[in-house]
Design an enzyme around this catalytic site. Sequence first.
Site, PDB file in Angstrom:
ATOM      1  N   GLY A   1       0.737  -1.232   0.108  1.00 49.25           N
ATOM      2  CA  GLY A   1      -0.030   0.187  -0.068  1.00 49.25           C
ATOM      3  C   GLY A   1       0.874   1.208  -0.031  1.00 49.25           C
ATOM      4  N   GLY A   2       1.921   1.279  -0.631  1.00 53.26           N
ATOM      5  CA  GLY A   2       3.019   2.277  -0.663  1.00 53.26           C
ATOM      6  C   GLY A   2       2.569   3.240  -2.044  1.00 53.26           C
ATOM      7  N   GLY A   3       3.434   3.990  -2.226  1.00 57.66           N
ATOM      8  CA  GLY A   3       2.963   5.011  -3.565  1.00 57.66           C
ATOM      9  C   GLY A   3       2.903   3.863  -4.778  1.00 57.66           C
TER      10      GLY A   3
ATOM     11  N   THR B   1      17.509  14.666   3.576  1.00 52.36           N
ATOM     12  CA  THR B   1      17.622  14.628   1.940  1.00 52.36           C
ATOM     13  C   THR B   1      18.347  15.216   1.422  1.00 52.36           C
ATOM     14  OG1 THR B   1      15.846  15.490   0.410  1.00 52.36           O
ATOM     15  CG2 THR B   1      16.235  16.885   2.399  1.00 52.36           C
ATOM     16  N   GLU B   2      18.710  14.915   0.032  1.00 55.98           N
ATOM     17  CA  GLU B   2      19.772  15.551  -0.636  1.00 55.98           C
ATOM     18  C   GLU B   2      19.276  16.791  -0.883  1.00 55.98           C
ATOM     19  OE1 GLU B   2      21.087  12.972  -3.870  1.00 55.98           O
ATOM     20  OE2 GLU B   2      20.230  14.113  -5.423  1.00 55.98           O
TER      21      GLU B   2
ATOM     22  N   GLY C   1       1.786   0.960  -5.107  1.00 55.60           N
ATOM     23  CA  GLY C   1       0.425  -0.116  -4.990  1.00 55.60           C
ATOM     24  C   GLY C   1      -0.766   0.955  -5.140  1.00 55.60           C
TER      25      GLY C   1
ATOM     26  N   HIS D   1      19.975   2.620   1.385  1.00 57.87           N
ATOM     27  CA  HIS D   1      18.790   3.718   1.182  1.00 57.87           C
ATOM     28  C   HIS D   1      17.904   3.264   0.110  1.00 57.87           C
ATOM     29  CE1 HIS D   1      16.436   7.311   0.857  1.00 57.87           C
ATOM     30  NE2 HIS D   1      16.844   7.568  -0.530  1.00 57.87           N
TER      31      HIS D   1
ATOM     32  N   GLN E   1      21.793   1.289  -3.330  1.00 55.47           N
ATOM     33  CA  GLN E   1      22.133   2.847  -3.042  1.00 55.47           C
ATOM     34  C   GLN E   1      22.559   3.084  -1.770  1.00 55.47           C
ATOM     35  OE1 GLN E   1      19.414   6.290  -3.956  1.00 55.47           O
ATOM     36  NE2 GLN E   1      21.279   6.510  -5.510  1.00 55.47           N
TER      37      GLN E   1
ATOM     38  N   ARG F   1      24.802   9.951  -6.383  1.00 60.28           N
ATOM     39  CA  ARG F   1      24.657   9.602  -4.800  1.00 60.28           C
ATOM     40  C   ARG F   1      26.103   8.661  -4.889  1.00 60.28           C
ATOM     41  NH1 ARG F   1      18.415   9.157  -3.303  1.00 60.28           N
ATOM     42  NH2 ARG F   1      18.093  11.332  -3.025  1.00 60.28           N
TER      43      ARG F   1
ATOM     44  N   ARG G   1      20.347   5.193  -8.938  1.00 59.52           N
ATOM     45  CA  ARG G   1      19.190   5.885  -8.957  1.00 59.52           C
ATOM     46  C   ARG G   1      19.592   7.201  -8.567  1.00 59.52           C
ATOM     47  NH1 ARG G   1      15.773   7.930  -5.620  1.00 59.52           N
ATOM     48  NH2 ARG G   1      16.065   6.709  -3.651  1.00 59.52           N
TER      49      ARG G   1
ATOM     50  N   GLU H   1       9.818   0.257  -6.054  1.00 57.61           N
ATOM     51  CA  GLU H   1      11.105  -0.310  -5.767  1.00 57.61           C
ATOM     52  C   GLU H   1      11.166  -1.802  -5.815  1.00 57.61           C
ATOM     53  OE1 GLU H   1      12.671   1.691  -2.235  1.00 57.61           O
ATOM     54  OE2 GLU H   1      14.459   0.105  -2.270  1.00 57.61           O
TER      55      GLU H   1
ATOM     56  N   LEU I   1      10.237   8.525  -6.672  1.00 58.93           N
ATOM     57  CA  LEU I   1       8.853   8.980  -6.459  1.00 58.93           C
ATOM     58  C   LEU I   1       8.236   8.760  -8.048  1.00 58.93           C
ATOM     59  CD1 LEU I   1       8.350  11.840  -3.675  1.00 58.93           C
ATOM     60  CD2 LEU I   1       8.225   9.197  -3.494  1.00 58.93           C
TER      61      LEU I   1
ATOM     62  N   LEU J   1      17.274   9.391   7.277  1.00 60.72           N
ATOM     63  CA  LEU J   1      17.669  10.087   6.171  1.00 60.72           C
ATOM     64  C   LEU J   1      17.519  11.542   6.411  1.00 60.72           C
ATOM     65  CD1 LEU J   1      17.900  10.173   3.015  1.00 60.72           C
ATOM     66  CD2 LEU J   1      15.403  10.341   2.889  1.00 60.72           C
TER      67      LEU J   1
ATOM     68  N   PHE K   1      18.577  18.957  -7.692  1.00 62.76           N
ATOM     69  CA  PHE K   1      19.037  17.747  -7.013  1.00 62.76           C
ATOM     70  C   PHE K   1      20.150  17.204  -7.486  1.00 62.76           C
ATOM     71  CE2 PHE K   1      16.550  14.575  -4.077  1.00 62.76           C
ATOM     72  CZ  PHE K   1      15.840  15.633  -3.391  1.00 62.76           C
TER      73      PHE K   1
ATOM     74  N   HIS L   1      22.876   6.101   0.715  1.00 61.80           N
ATOM     75  CA  HIS L   1      22.483   7.573   0.569  1.00 61.80           C
ATOM     76  C   HIS L   1      23.615   8.264   1.412  1.00 61.80           C
ATOM     77  CE1 HIS L   1      20.633  11.402   0.843  1.00 61.80           C
ATOM     78  NE2 HIS L   1      19.613  11.076   0.078  1.00 61.80           N
TER      79      HIS L   1
END
Lengths: 236, 590
Positions: free
Chosen positions: B16-18, B257-258, B20, B356, B243, B289, B401, B390, B407, B255, B121, B245
């Site tokens: 149920g993440g992004g 963020t970059e 899905g 990461h 990766q 990264r 990546r 992922e 995202l 984390l 980024f 991070h």
Amino acid sequence: MSMLQVSVYRYNPETDSAPYMQEFQVDTQGRDLMVLNVLSMIKEQDSSMAYRRSCREGVCGSDGMNMNGKNGLACITPLSEVVKKGKLVLRPLPGLPVIRDLVVDMGVFYEQFERIQPYLQNDEPAPAIERLQSPEDRDKLDGLYECILCACCSTACPSFWWNPDKFVGPAGLLQAYRFLADSRDTATRERLADLEDPFSVFRCRGIMNCVAVCPKGLNPTRAIGKIREMLLANAT
Amino acid sequence: MSSMRSLTFDAIIIGGGGSGLRAALELAKSGKKTAVLSKVFPTRSHTVSAQGGITCAIASADPNDDWRWHMYDTVKGGDYITDQEAAEYMCSEGPKAVFELEHMGLPFSRFDNGRIYQRPFGGQSKDFGKGGQAARTCAAADRTGHALLHTLYQNNLKNNTTFLNEWYAVDLVKNANGDVVGCISMDIETGEVVHVKAKATVLATGGAGRIYASTTNALINTGDGIGMALRAGFPMQDMEMWQFHPTGIHGAGVLVTEGCRGEGGYLINKDGERFMERYAPNAKDLAGRDVVARSMVMEMFEGRGCGENGDHVYLKLDHLGEDVLGKRLPGIVELSKTFAQVDPAKEPIPVVPTCHYMMGGIPTNVHGQAITQDADGNDKLVNGLFACGEAACVSVHGANRLGGNSLLDLVVFGRAAGMYIESALNDGVDYLAATDSDVEFAMSRINRWDESSGGESVPSLKAELQDVMQNAFGVFRQEDNMQEGVKKLADLRERINNAHLGDKSKAFNTARVEALELDNLMEVAEATAVSALERKESRGAHSRYDYPDRDDVNWLKHSLYFPVEKKLGKRDVNFTPKTVDTFEPKVRTY
């Protein structure tokens, strides 16, 4: 060795006729751990201990619980903030049915969230790019959209304890206002009409427990005040 | 067995993440009978932790921005084993997917002209690397993942998606032809095990960073979909590509963020030197990264690390001022205070490269259809099985990546899988039903745990596995270390197969969930180890002391790990985008 005495609410519906408190000794080695770390050490002692956790950094809202009498997230609450006289008492969030140990049934909480239609409504055709929004209008969503649905606020609210089926509660109302405040939402009239009864909003008595416990520093009482103003303005 | 309840859907989405939720939204709108099975309430999924943003050429910060520039960066960032057809699809479809999110209500930050805010980024350029740094990452402050995940959940509520929340998928069910026709799943609240039947099964189970001792990943990131697919005999692609991070908070792994470096922050060593100027003279702190992470490790190796043990470097943000920090990076200020006891407006944050993201995963085409190989080494689709996000390796990330591309990957390919499944269902796709023995086979693992009567405990085995991975398969790798790691993993597998589940109760038994997760960590770790050992070159995130150079003659390829034989094969990289010229491999510098 520096032992922390932890007293945890236990209840397994298959074997326990009633809940009880169980004592654990946890060696913190003097470190200022997060409460979630302590729970994981307890689970190594007793694998049957049940609690929810996911992100372990205060953004997913899984591990809301009552720690020495105050609701909060176990993963971002350091022992130094809650432990009193070398003792830590962990209980499930108050007012919701307990499934097992620190795991509560959040059904009624989610129902109140769903009730306020927590999604943007806009009856105009969408443009080919994004809908424009000024930074000032976007600023109005700050302090609202960050809610993580941990239920710390609603389960600290006496009005929600009393009428969880009729009073939307601080979390749901914060989200209701998040959409009322969004310049892109066109359903203001319908949203207000849905809240215009003696219970949904007006059961809030301004006790402000929600503000005191919110782990994200949000202010549901202020959002509720704004909704009241909109309802009153609408009525006149 | 006959007493086991079954549920039947047209399509099920596990996770149920992004990705899905994006796939589910597409299917819910189509009216197909769809369910999302998620082991946590959906907004507790790891997408919620994404911070900096979603990279996409929506031409807001720069009206002349071009998705082809983004595609170039993505291919170069992946050190040329990015599938170019997939990168083309993601970068060109991206703007549509991002505007859809905005229309759904995602509270993006804004520029003065009312358009979506974009920040620079790492690895971003204009004009195919010739036009300097681009600002292409669309952000909602530094809480973009939270805003995105909640928006998708909200819109699934709007479209009446069926959710089976706190249901744990145990294993895939295959029919006699080897098609995937659903899964075995446990309702965590009651402990009931249910046979869930579907014509399409989507693995949207996210990553598996918990194979490492130090990771930015949520505790739930245990590679459940990867484990299920490997146990069902399906191959994994590019599993050596993990990766690290650059900026995980030292000690906590949380984390940072970059976007901090995008907003002007930079890394310093113990002498206060901005060392990235030496390693990447042009992009500096906004190099890829993998490049930044390696540079940090080099600084520490050479005695320029910070702190008593020289085991971290500092991320300096105080020069940005409280206004920028409060407006653009409020979440980072909060996390730094909580997990590093540091106010970034005054002091630098101690950071260290931290596991990461899993670039590898279930090989798929752009429709999310899972791919295996036939006996002649040709691609073959797996009927009924899909993957996105992922867990999938489509592959847009190749060997490394770019920030903000995860995202975009999950909304673009979640959407694409949903659209494809809808059309396949409209065409009447259907497969042979599973027999009782097929279902019994899928039950064997959970039965094993439930019948265990002695053996080692789950937490200690998990910790041991994480240490092996951390020590032998980290930022830098070499043959003897990895050989040793592979041996230790073989021993661990034996011990995990005989491990003990002490608590056999039904209701909300998290010990059972953690035991089932441990099997998946084991599968992912072994696939990673074998793939890393066999890829004898350095490319992207895979850096070997003993093979320090990229070897395009032998390894301009995907690796493909076959679980039954525990052998590594190869698969061709796609170099044939449809509308642009191929980006030919070049030496990769920043």
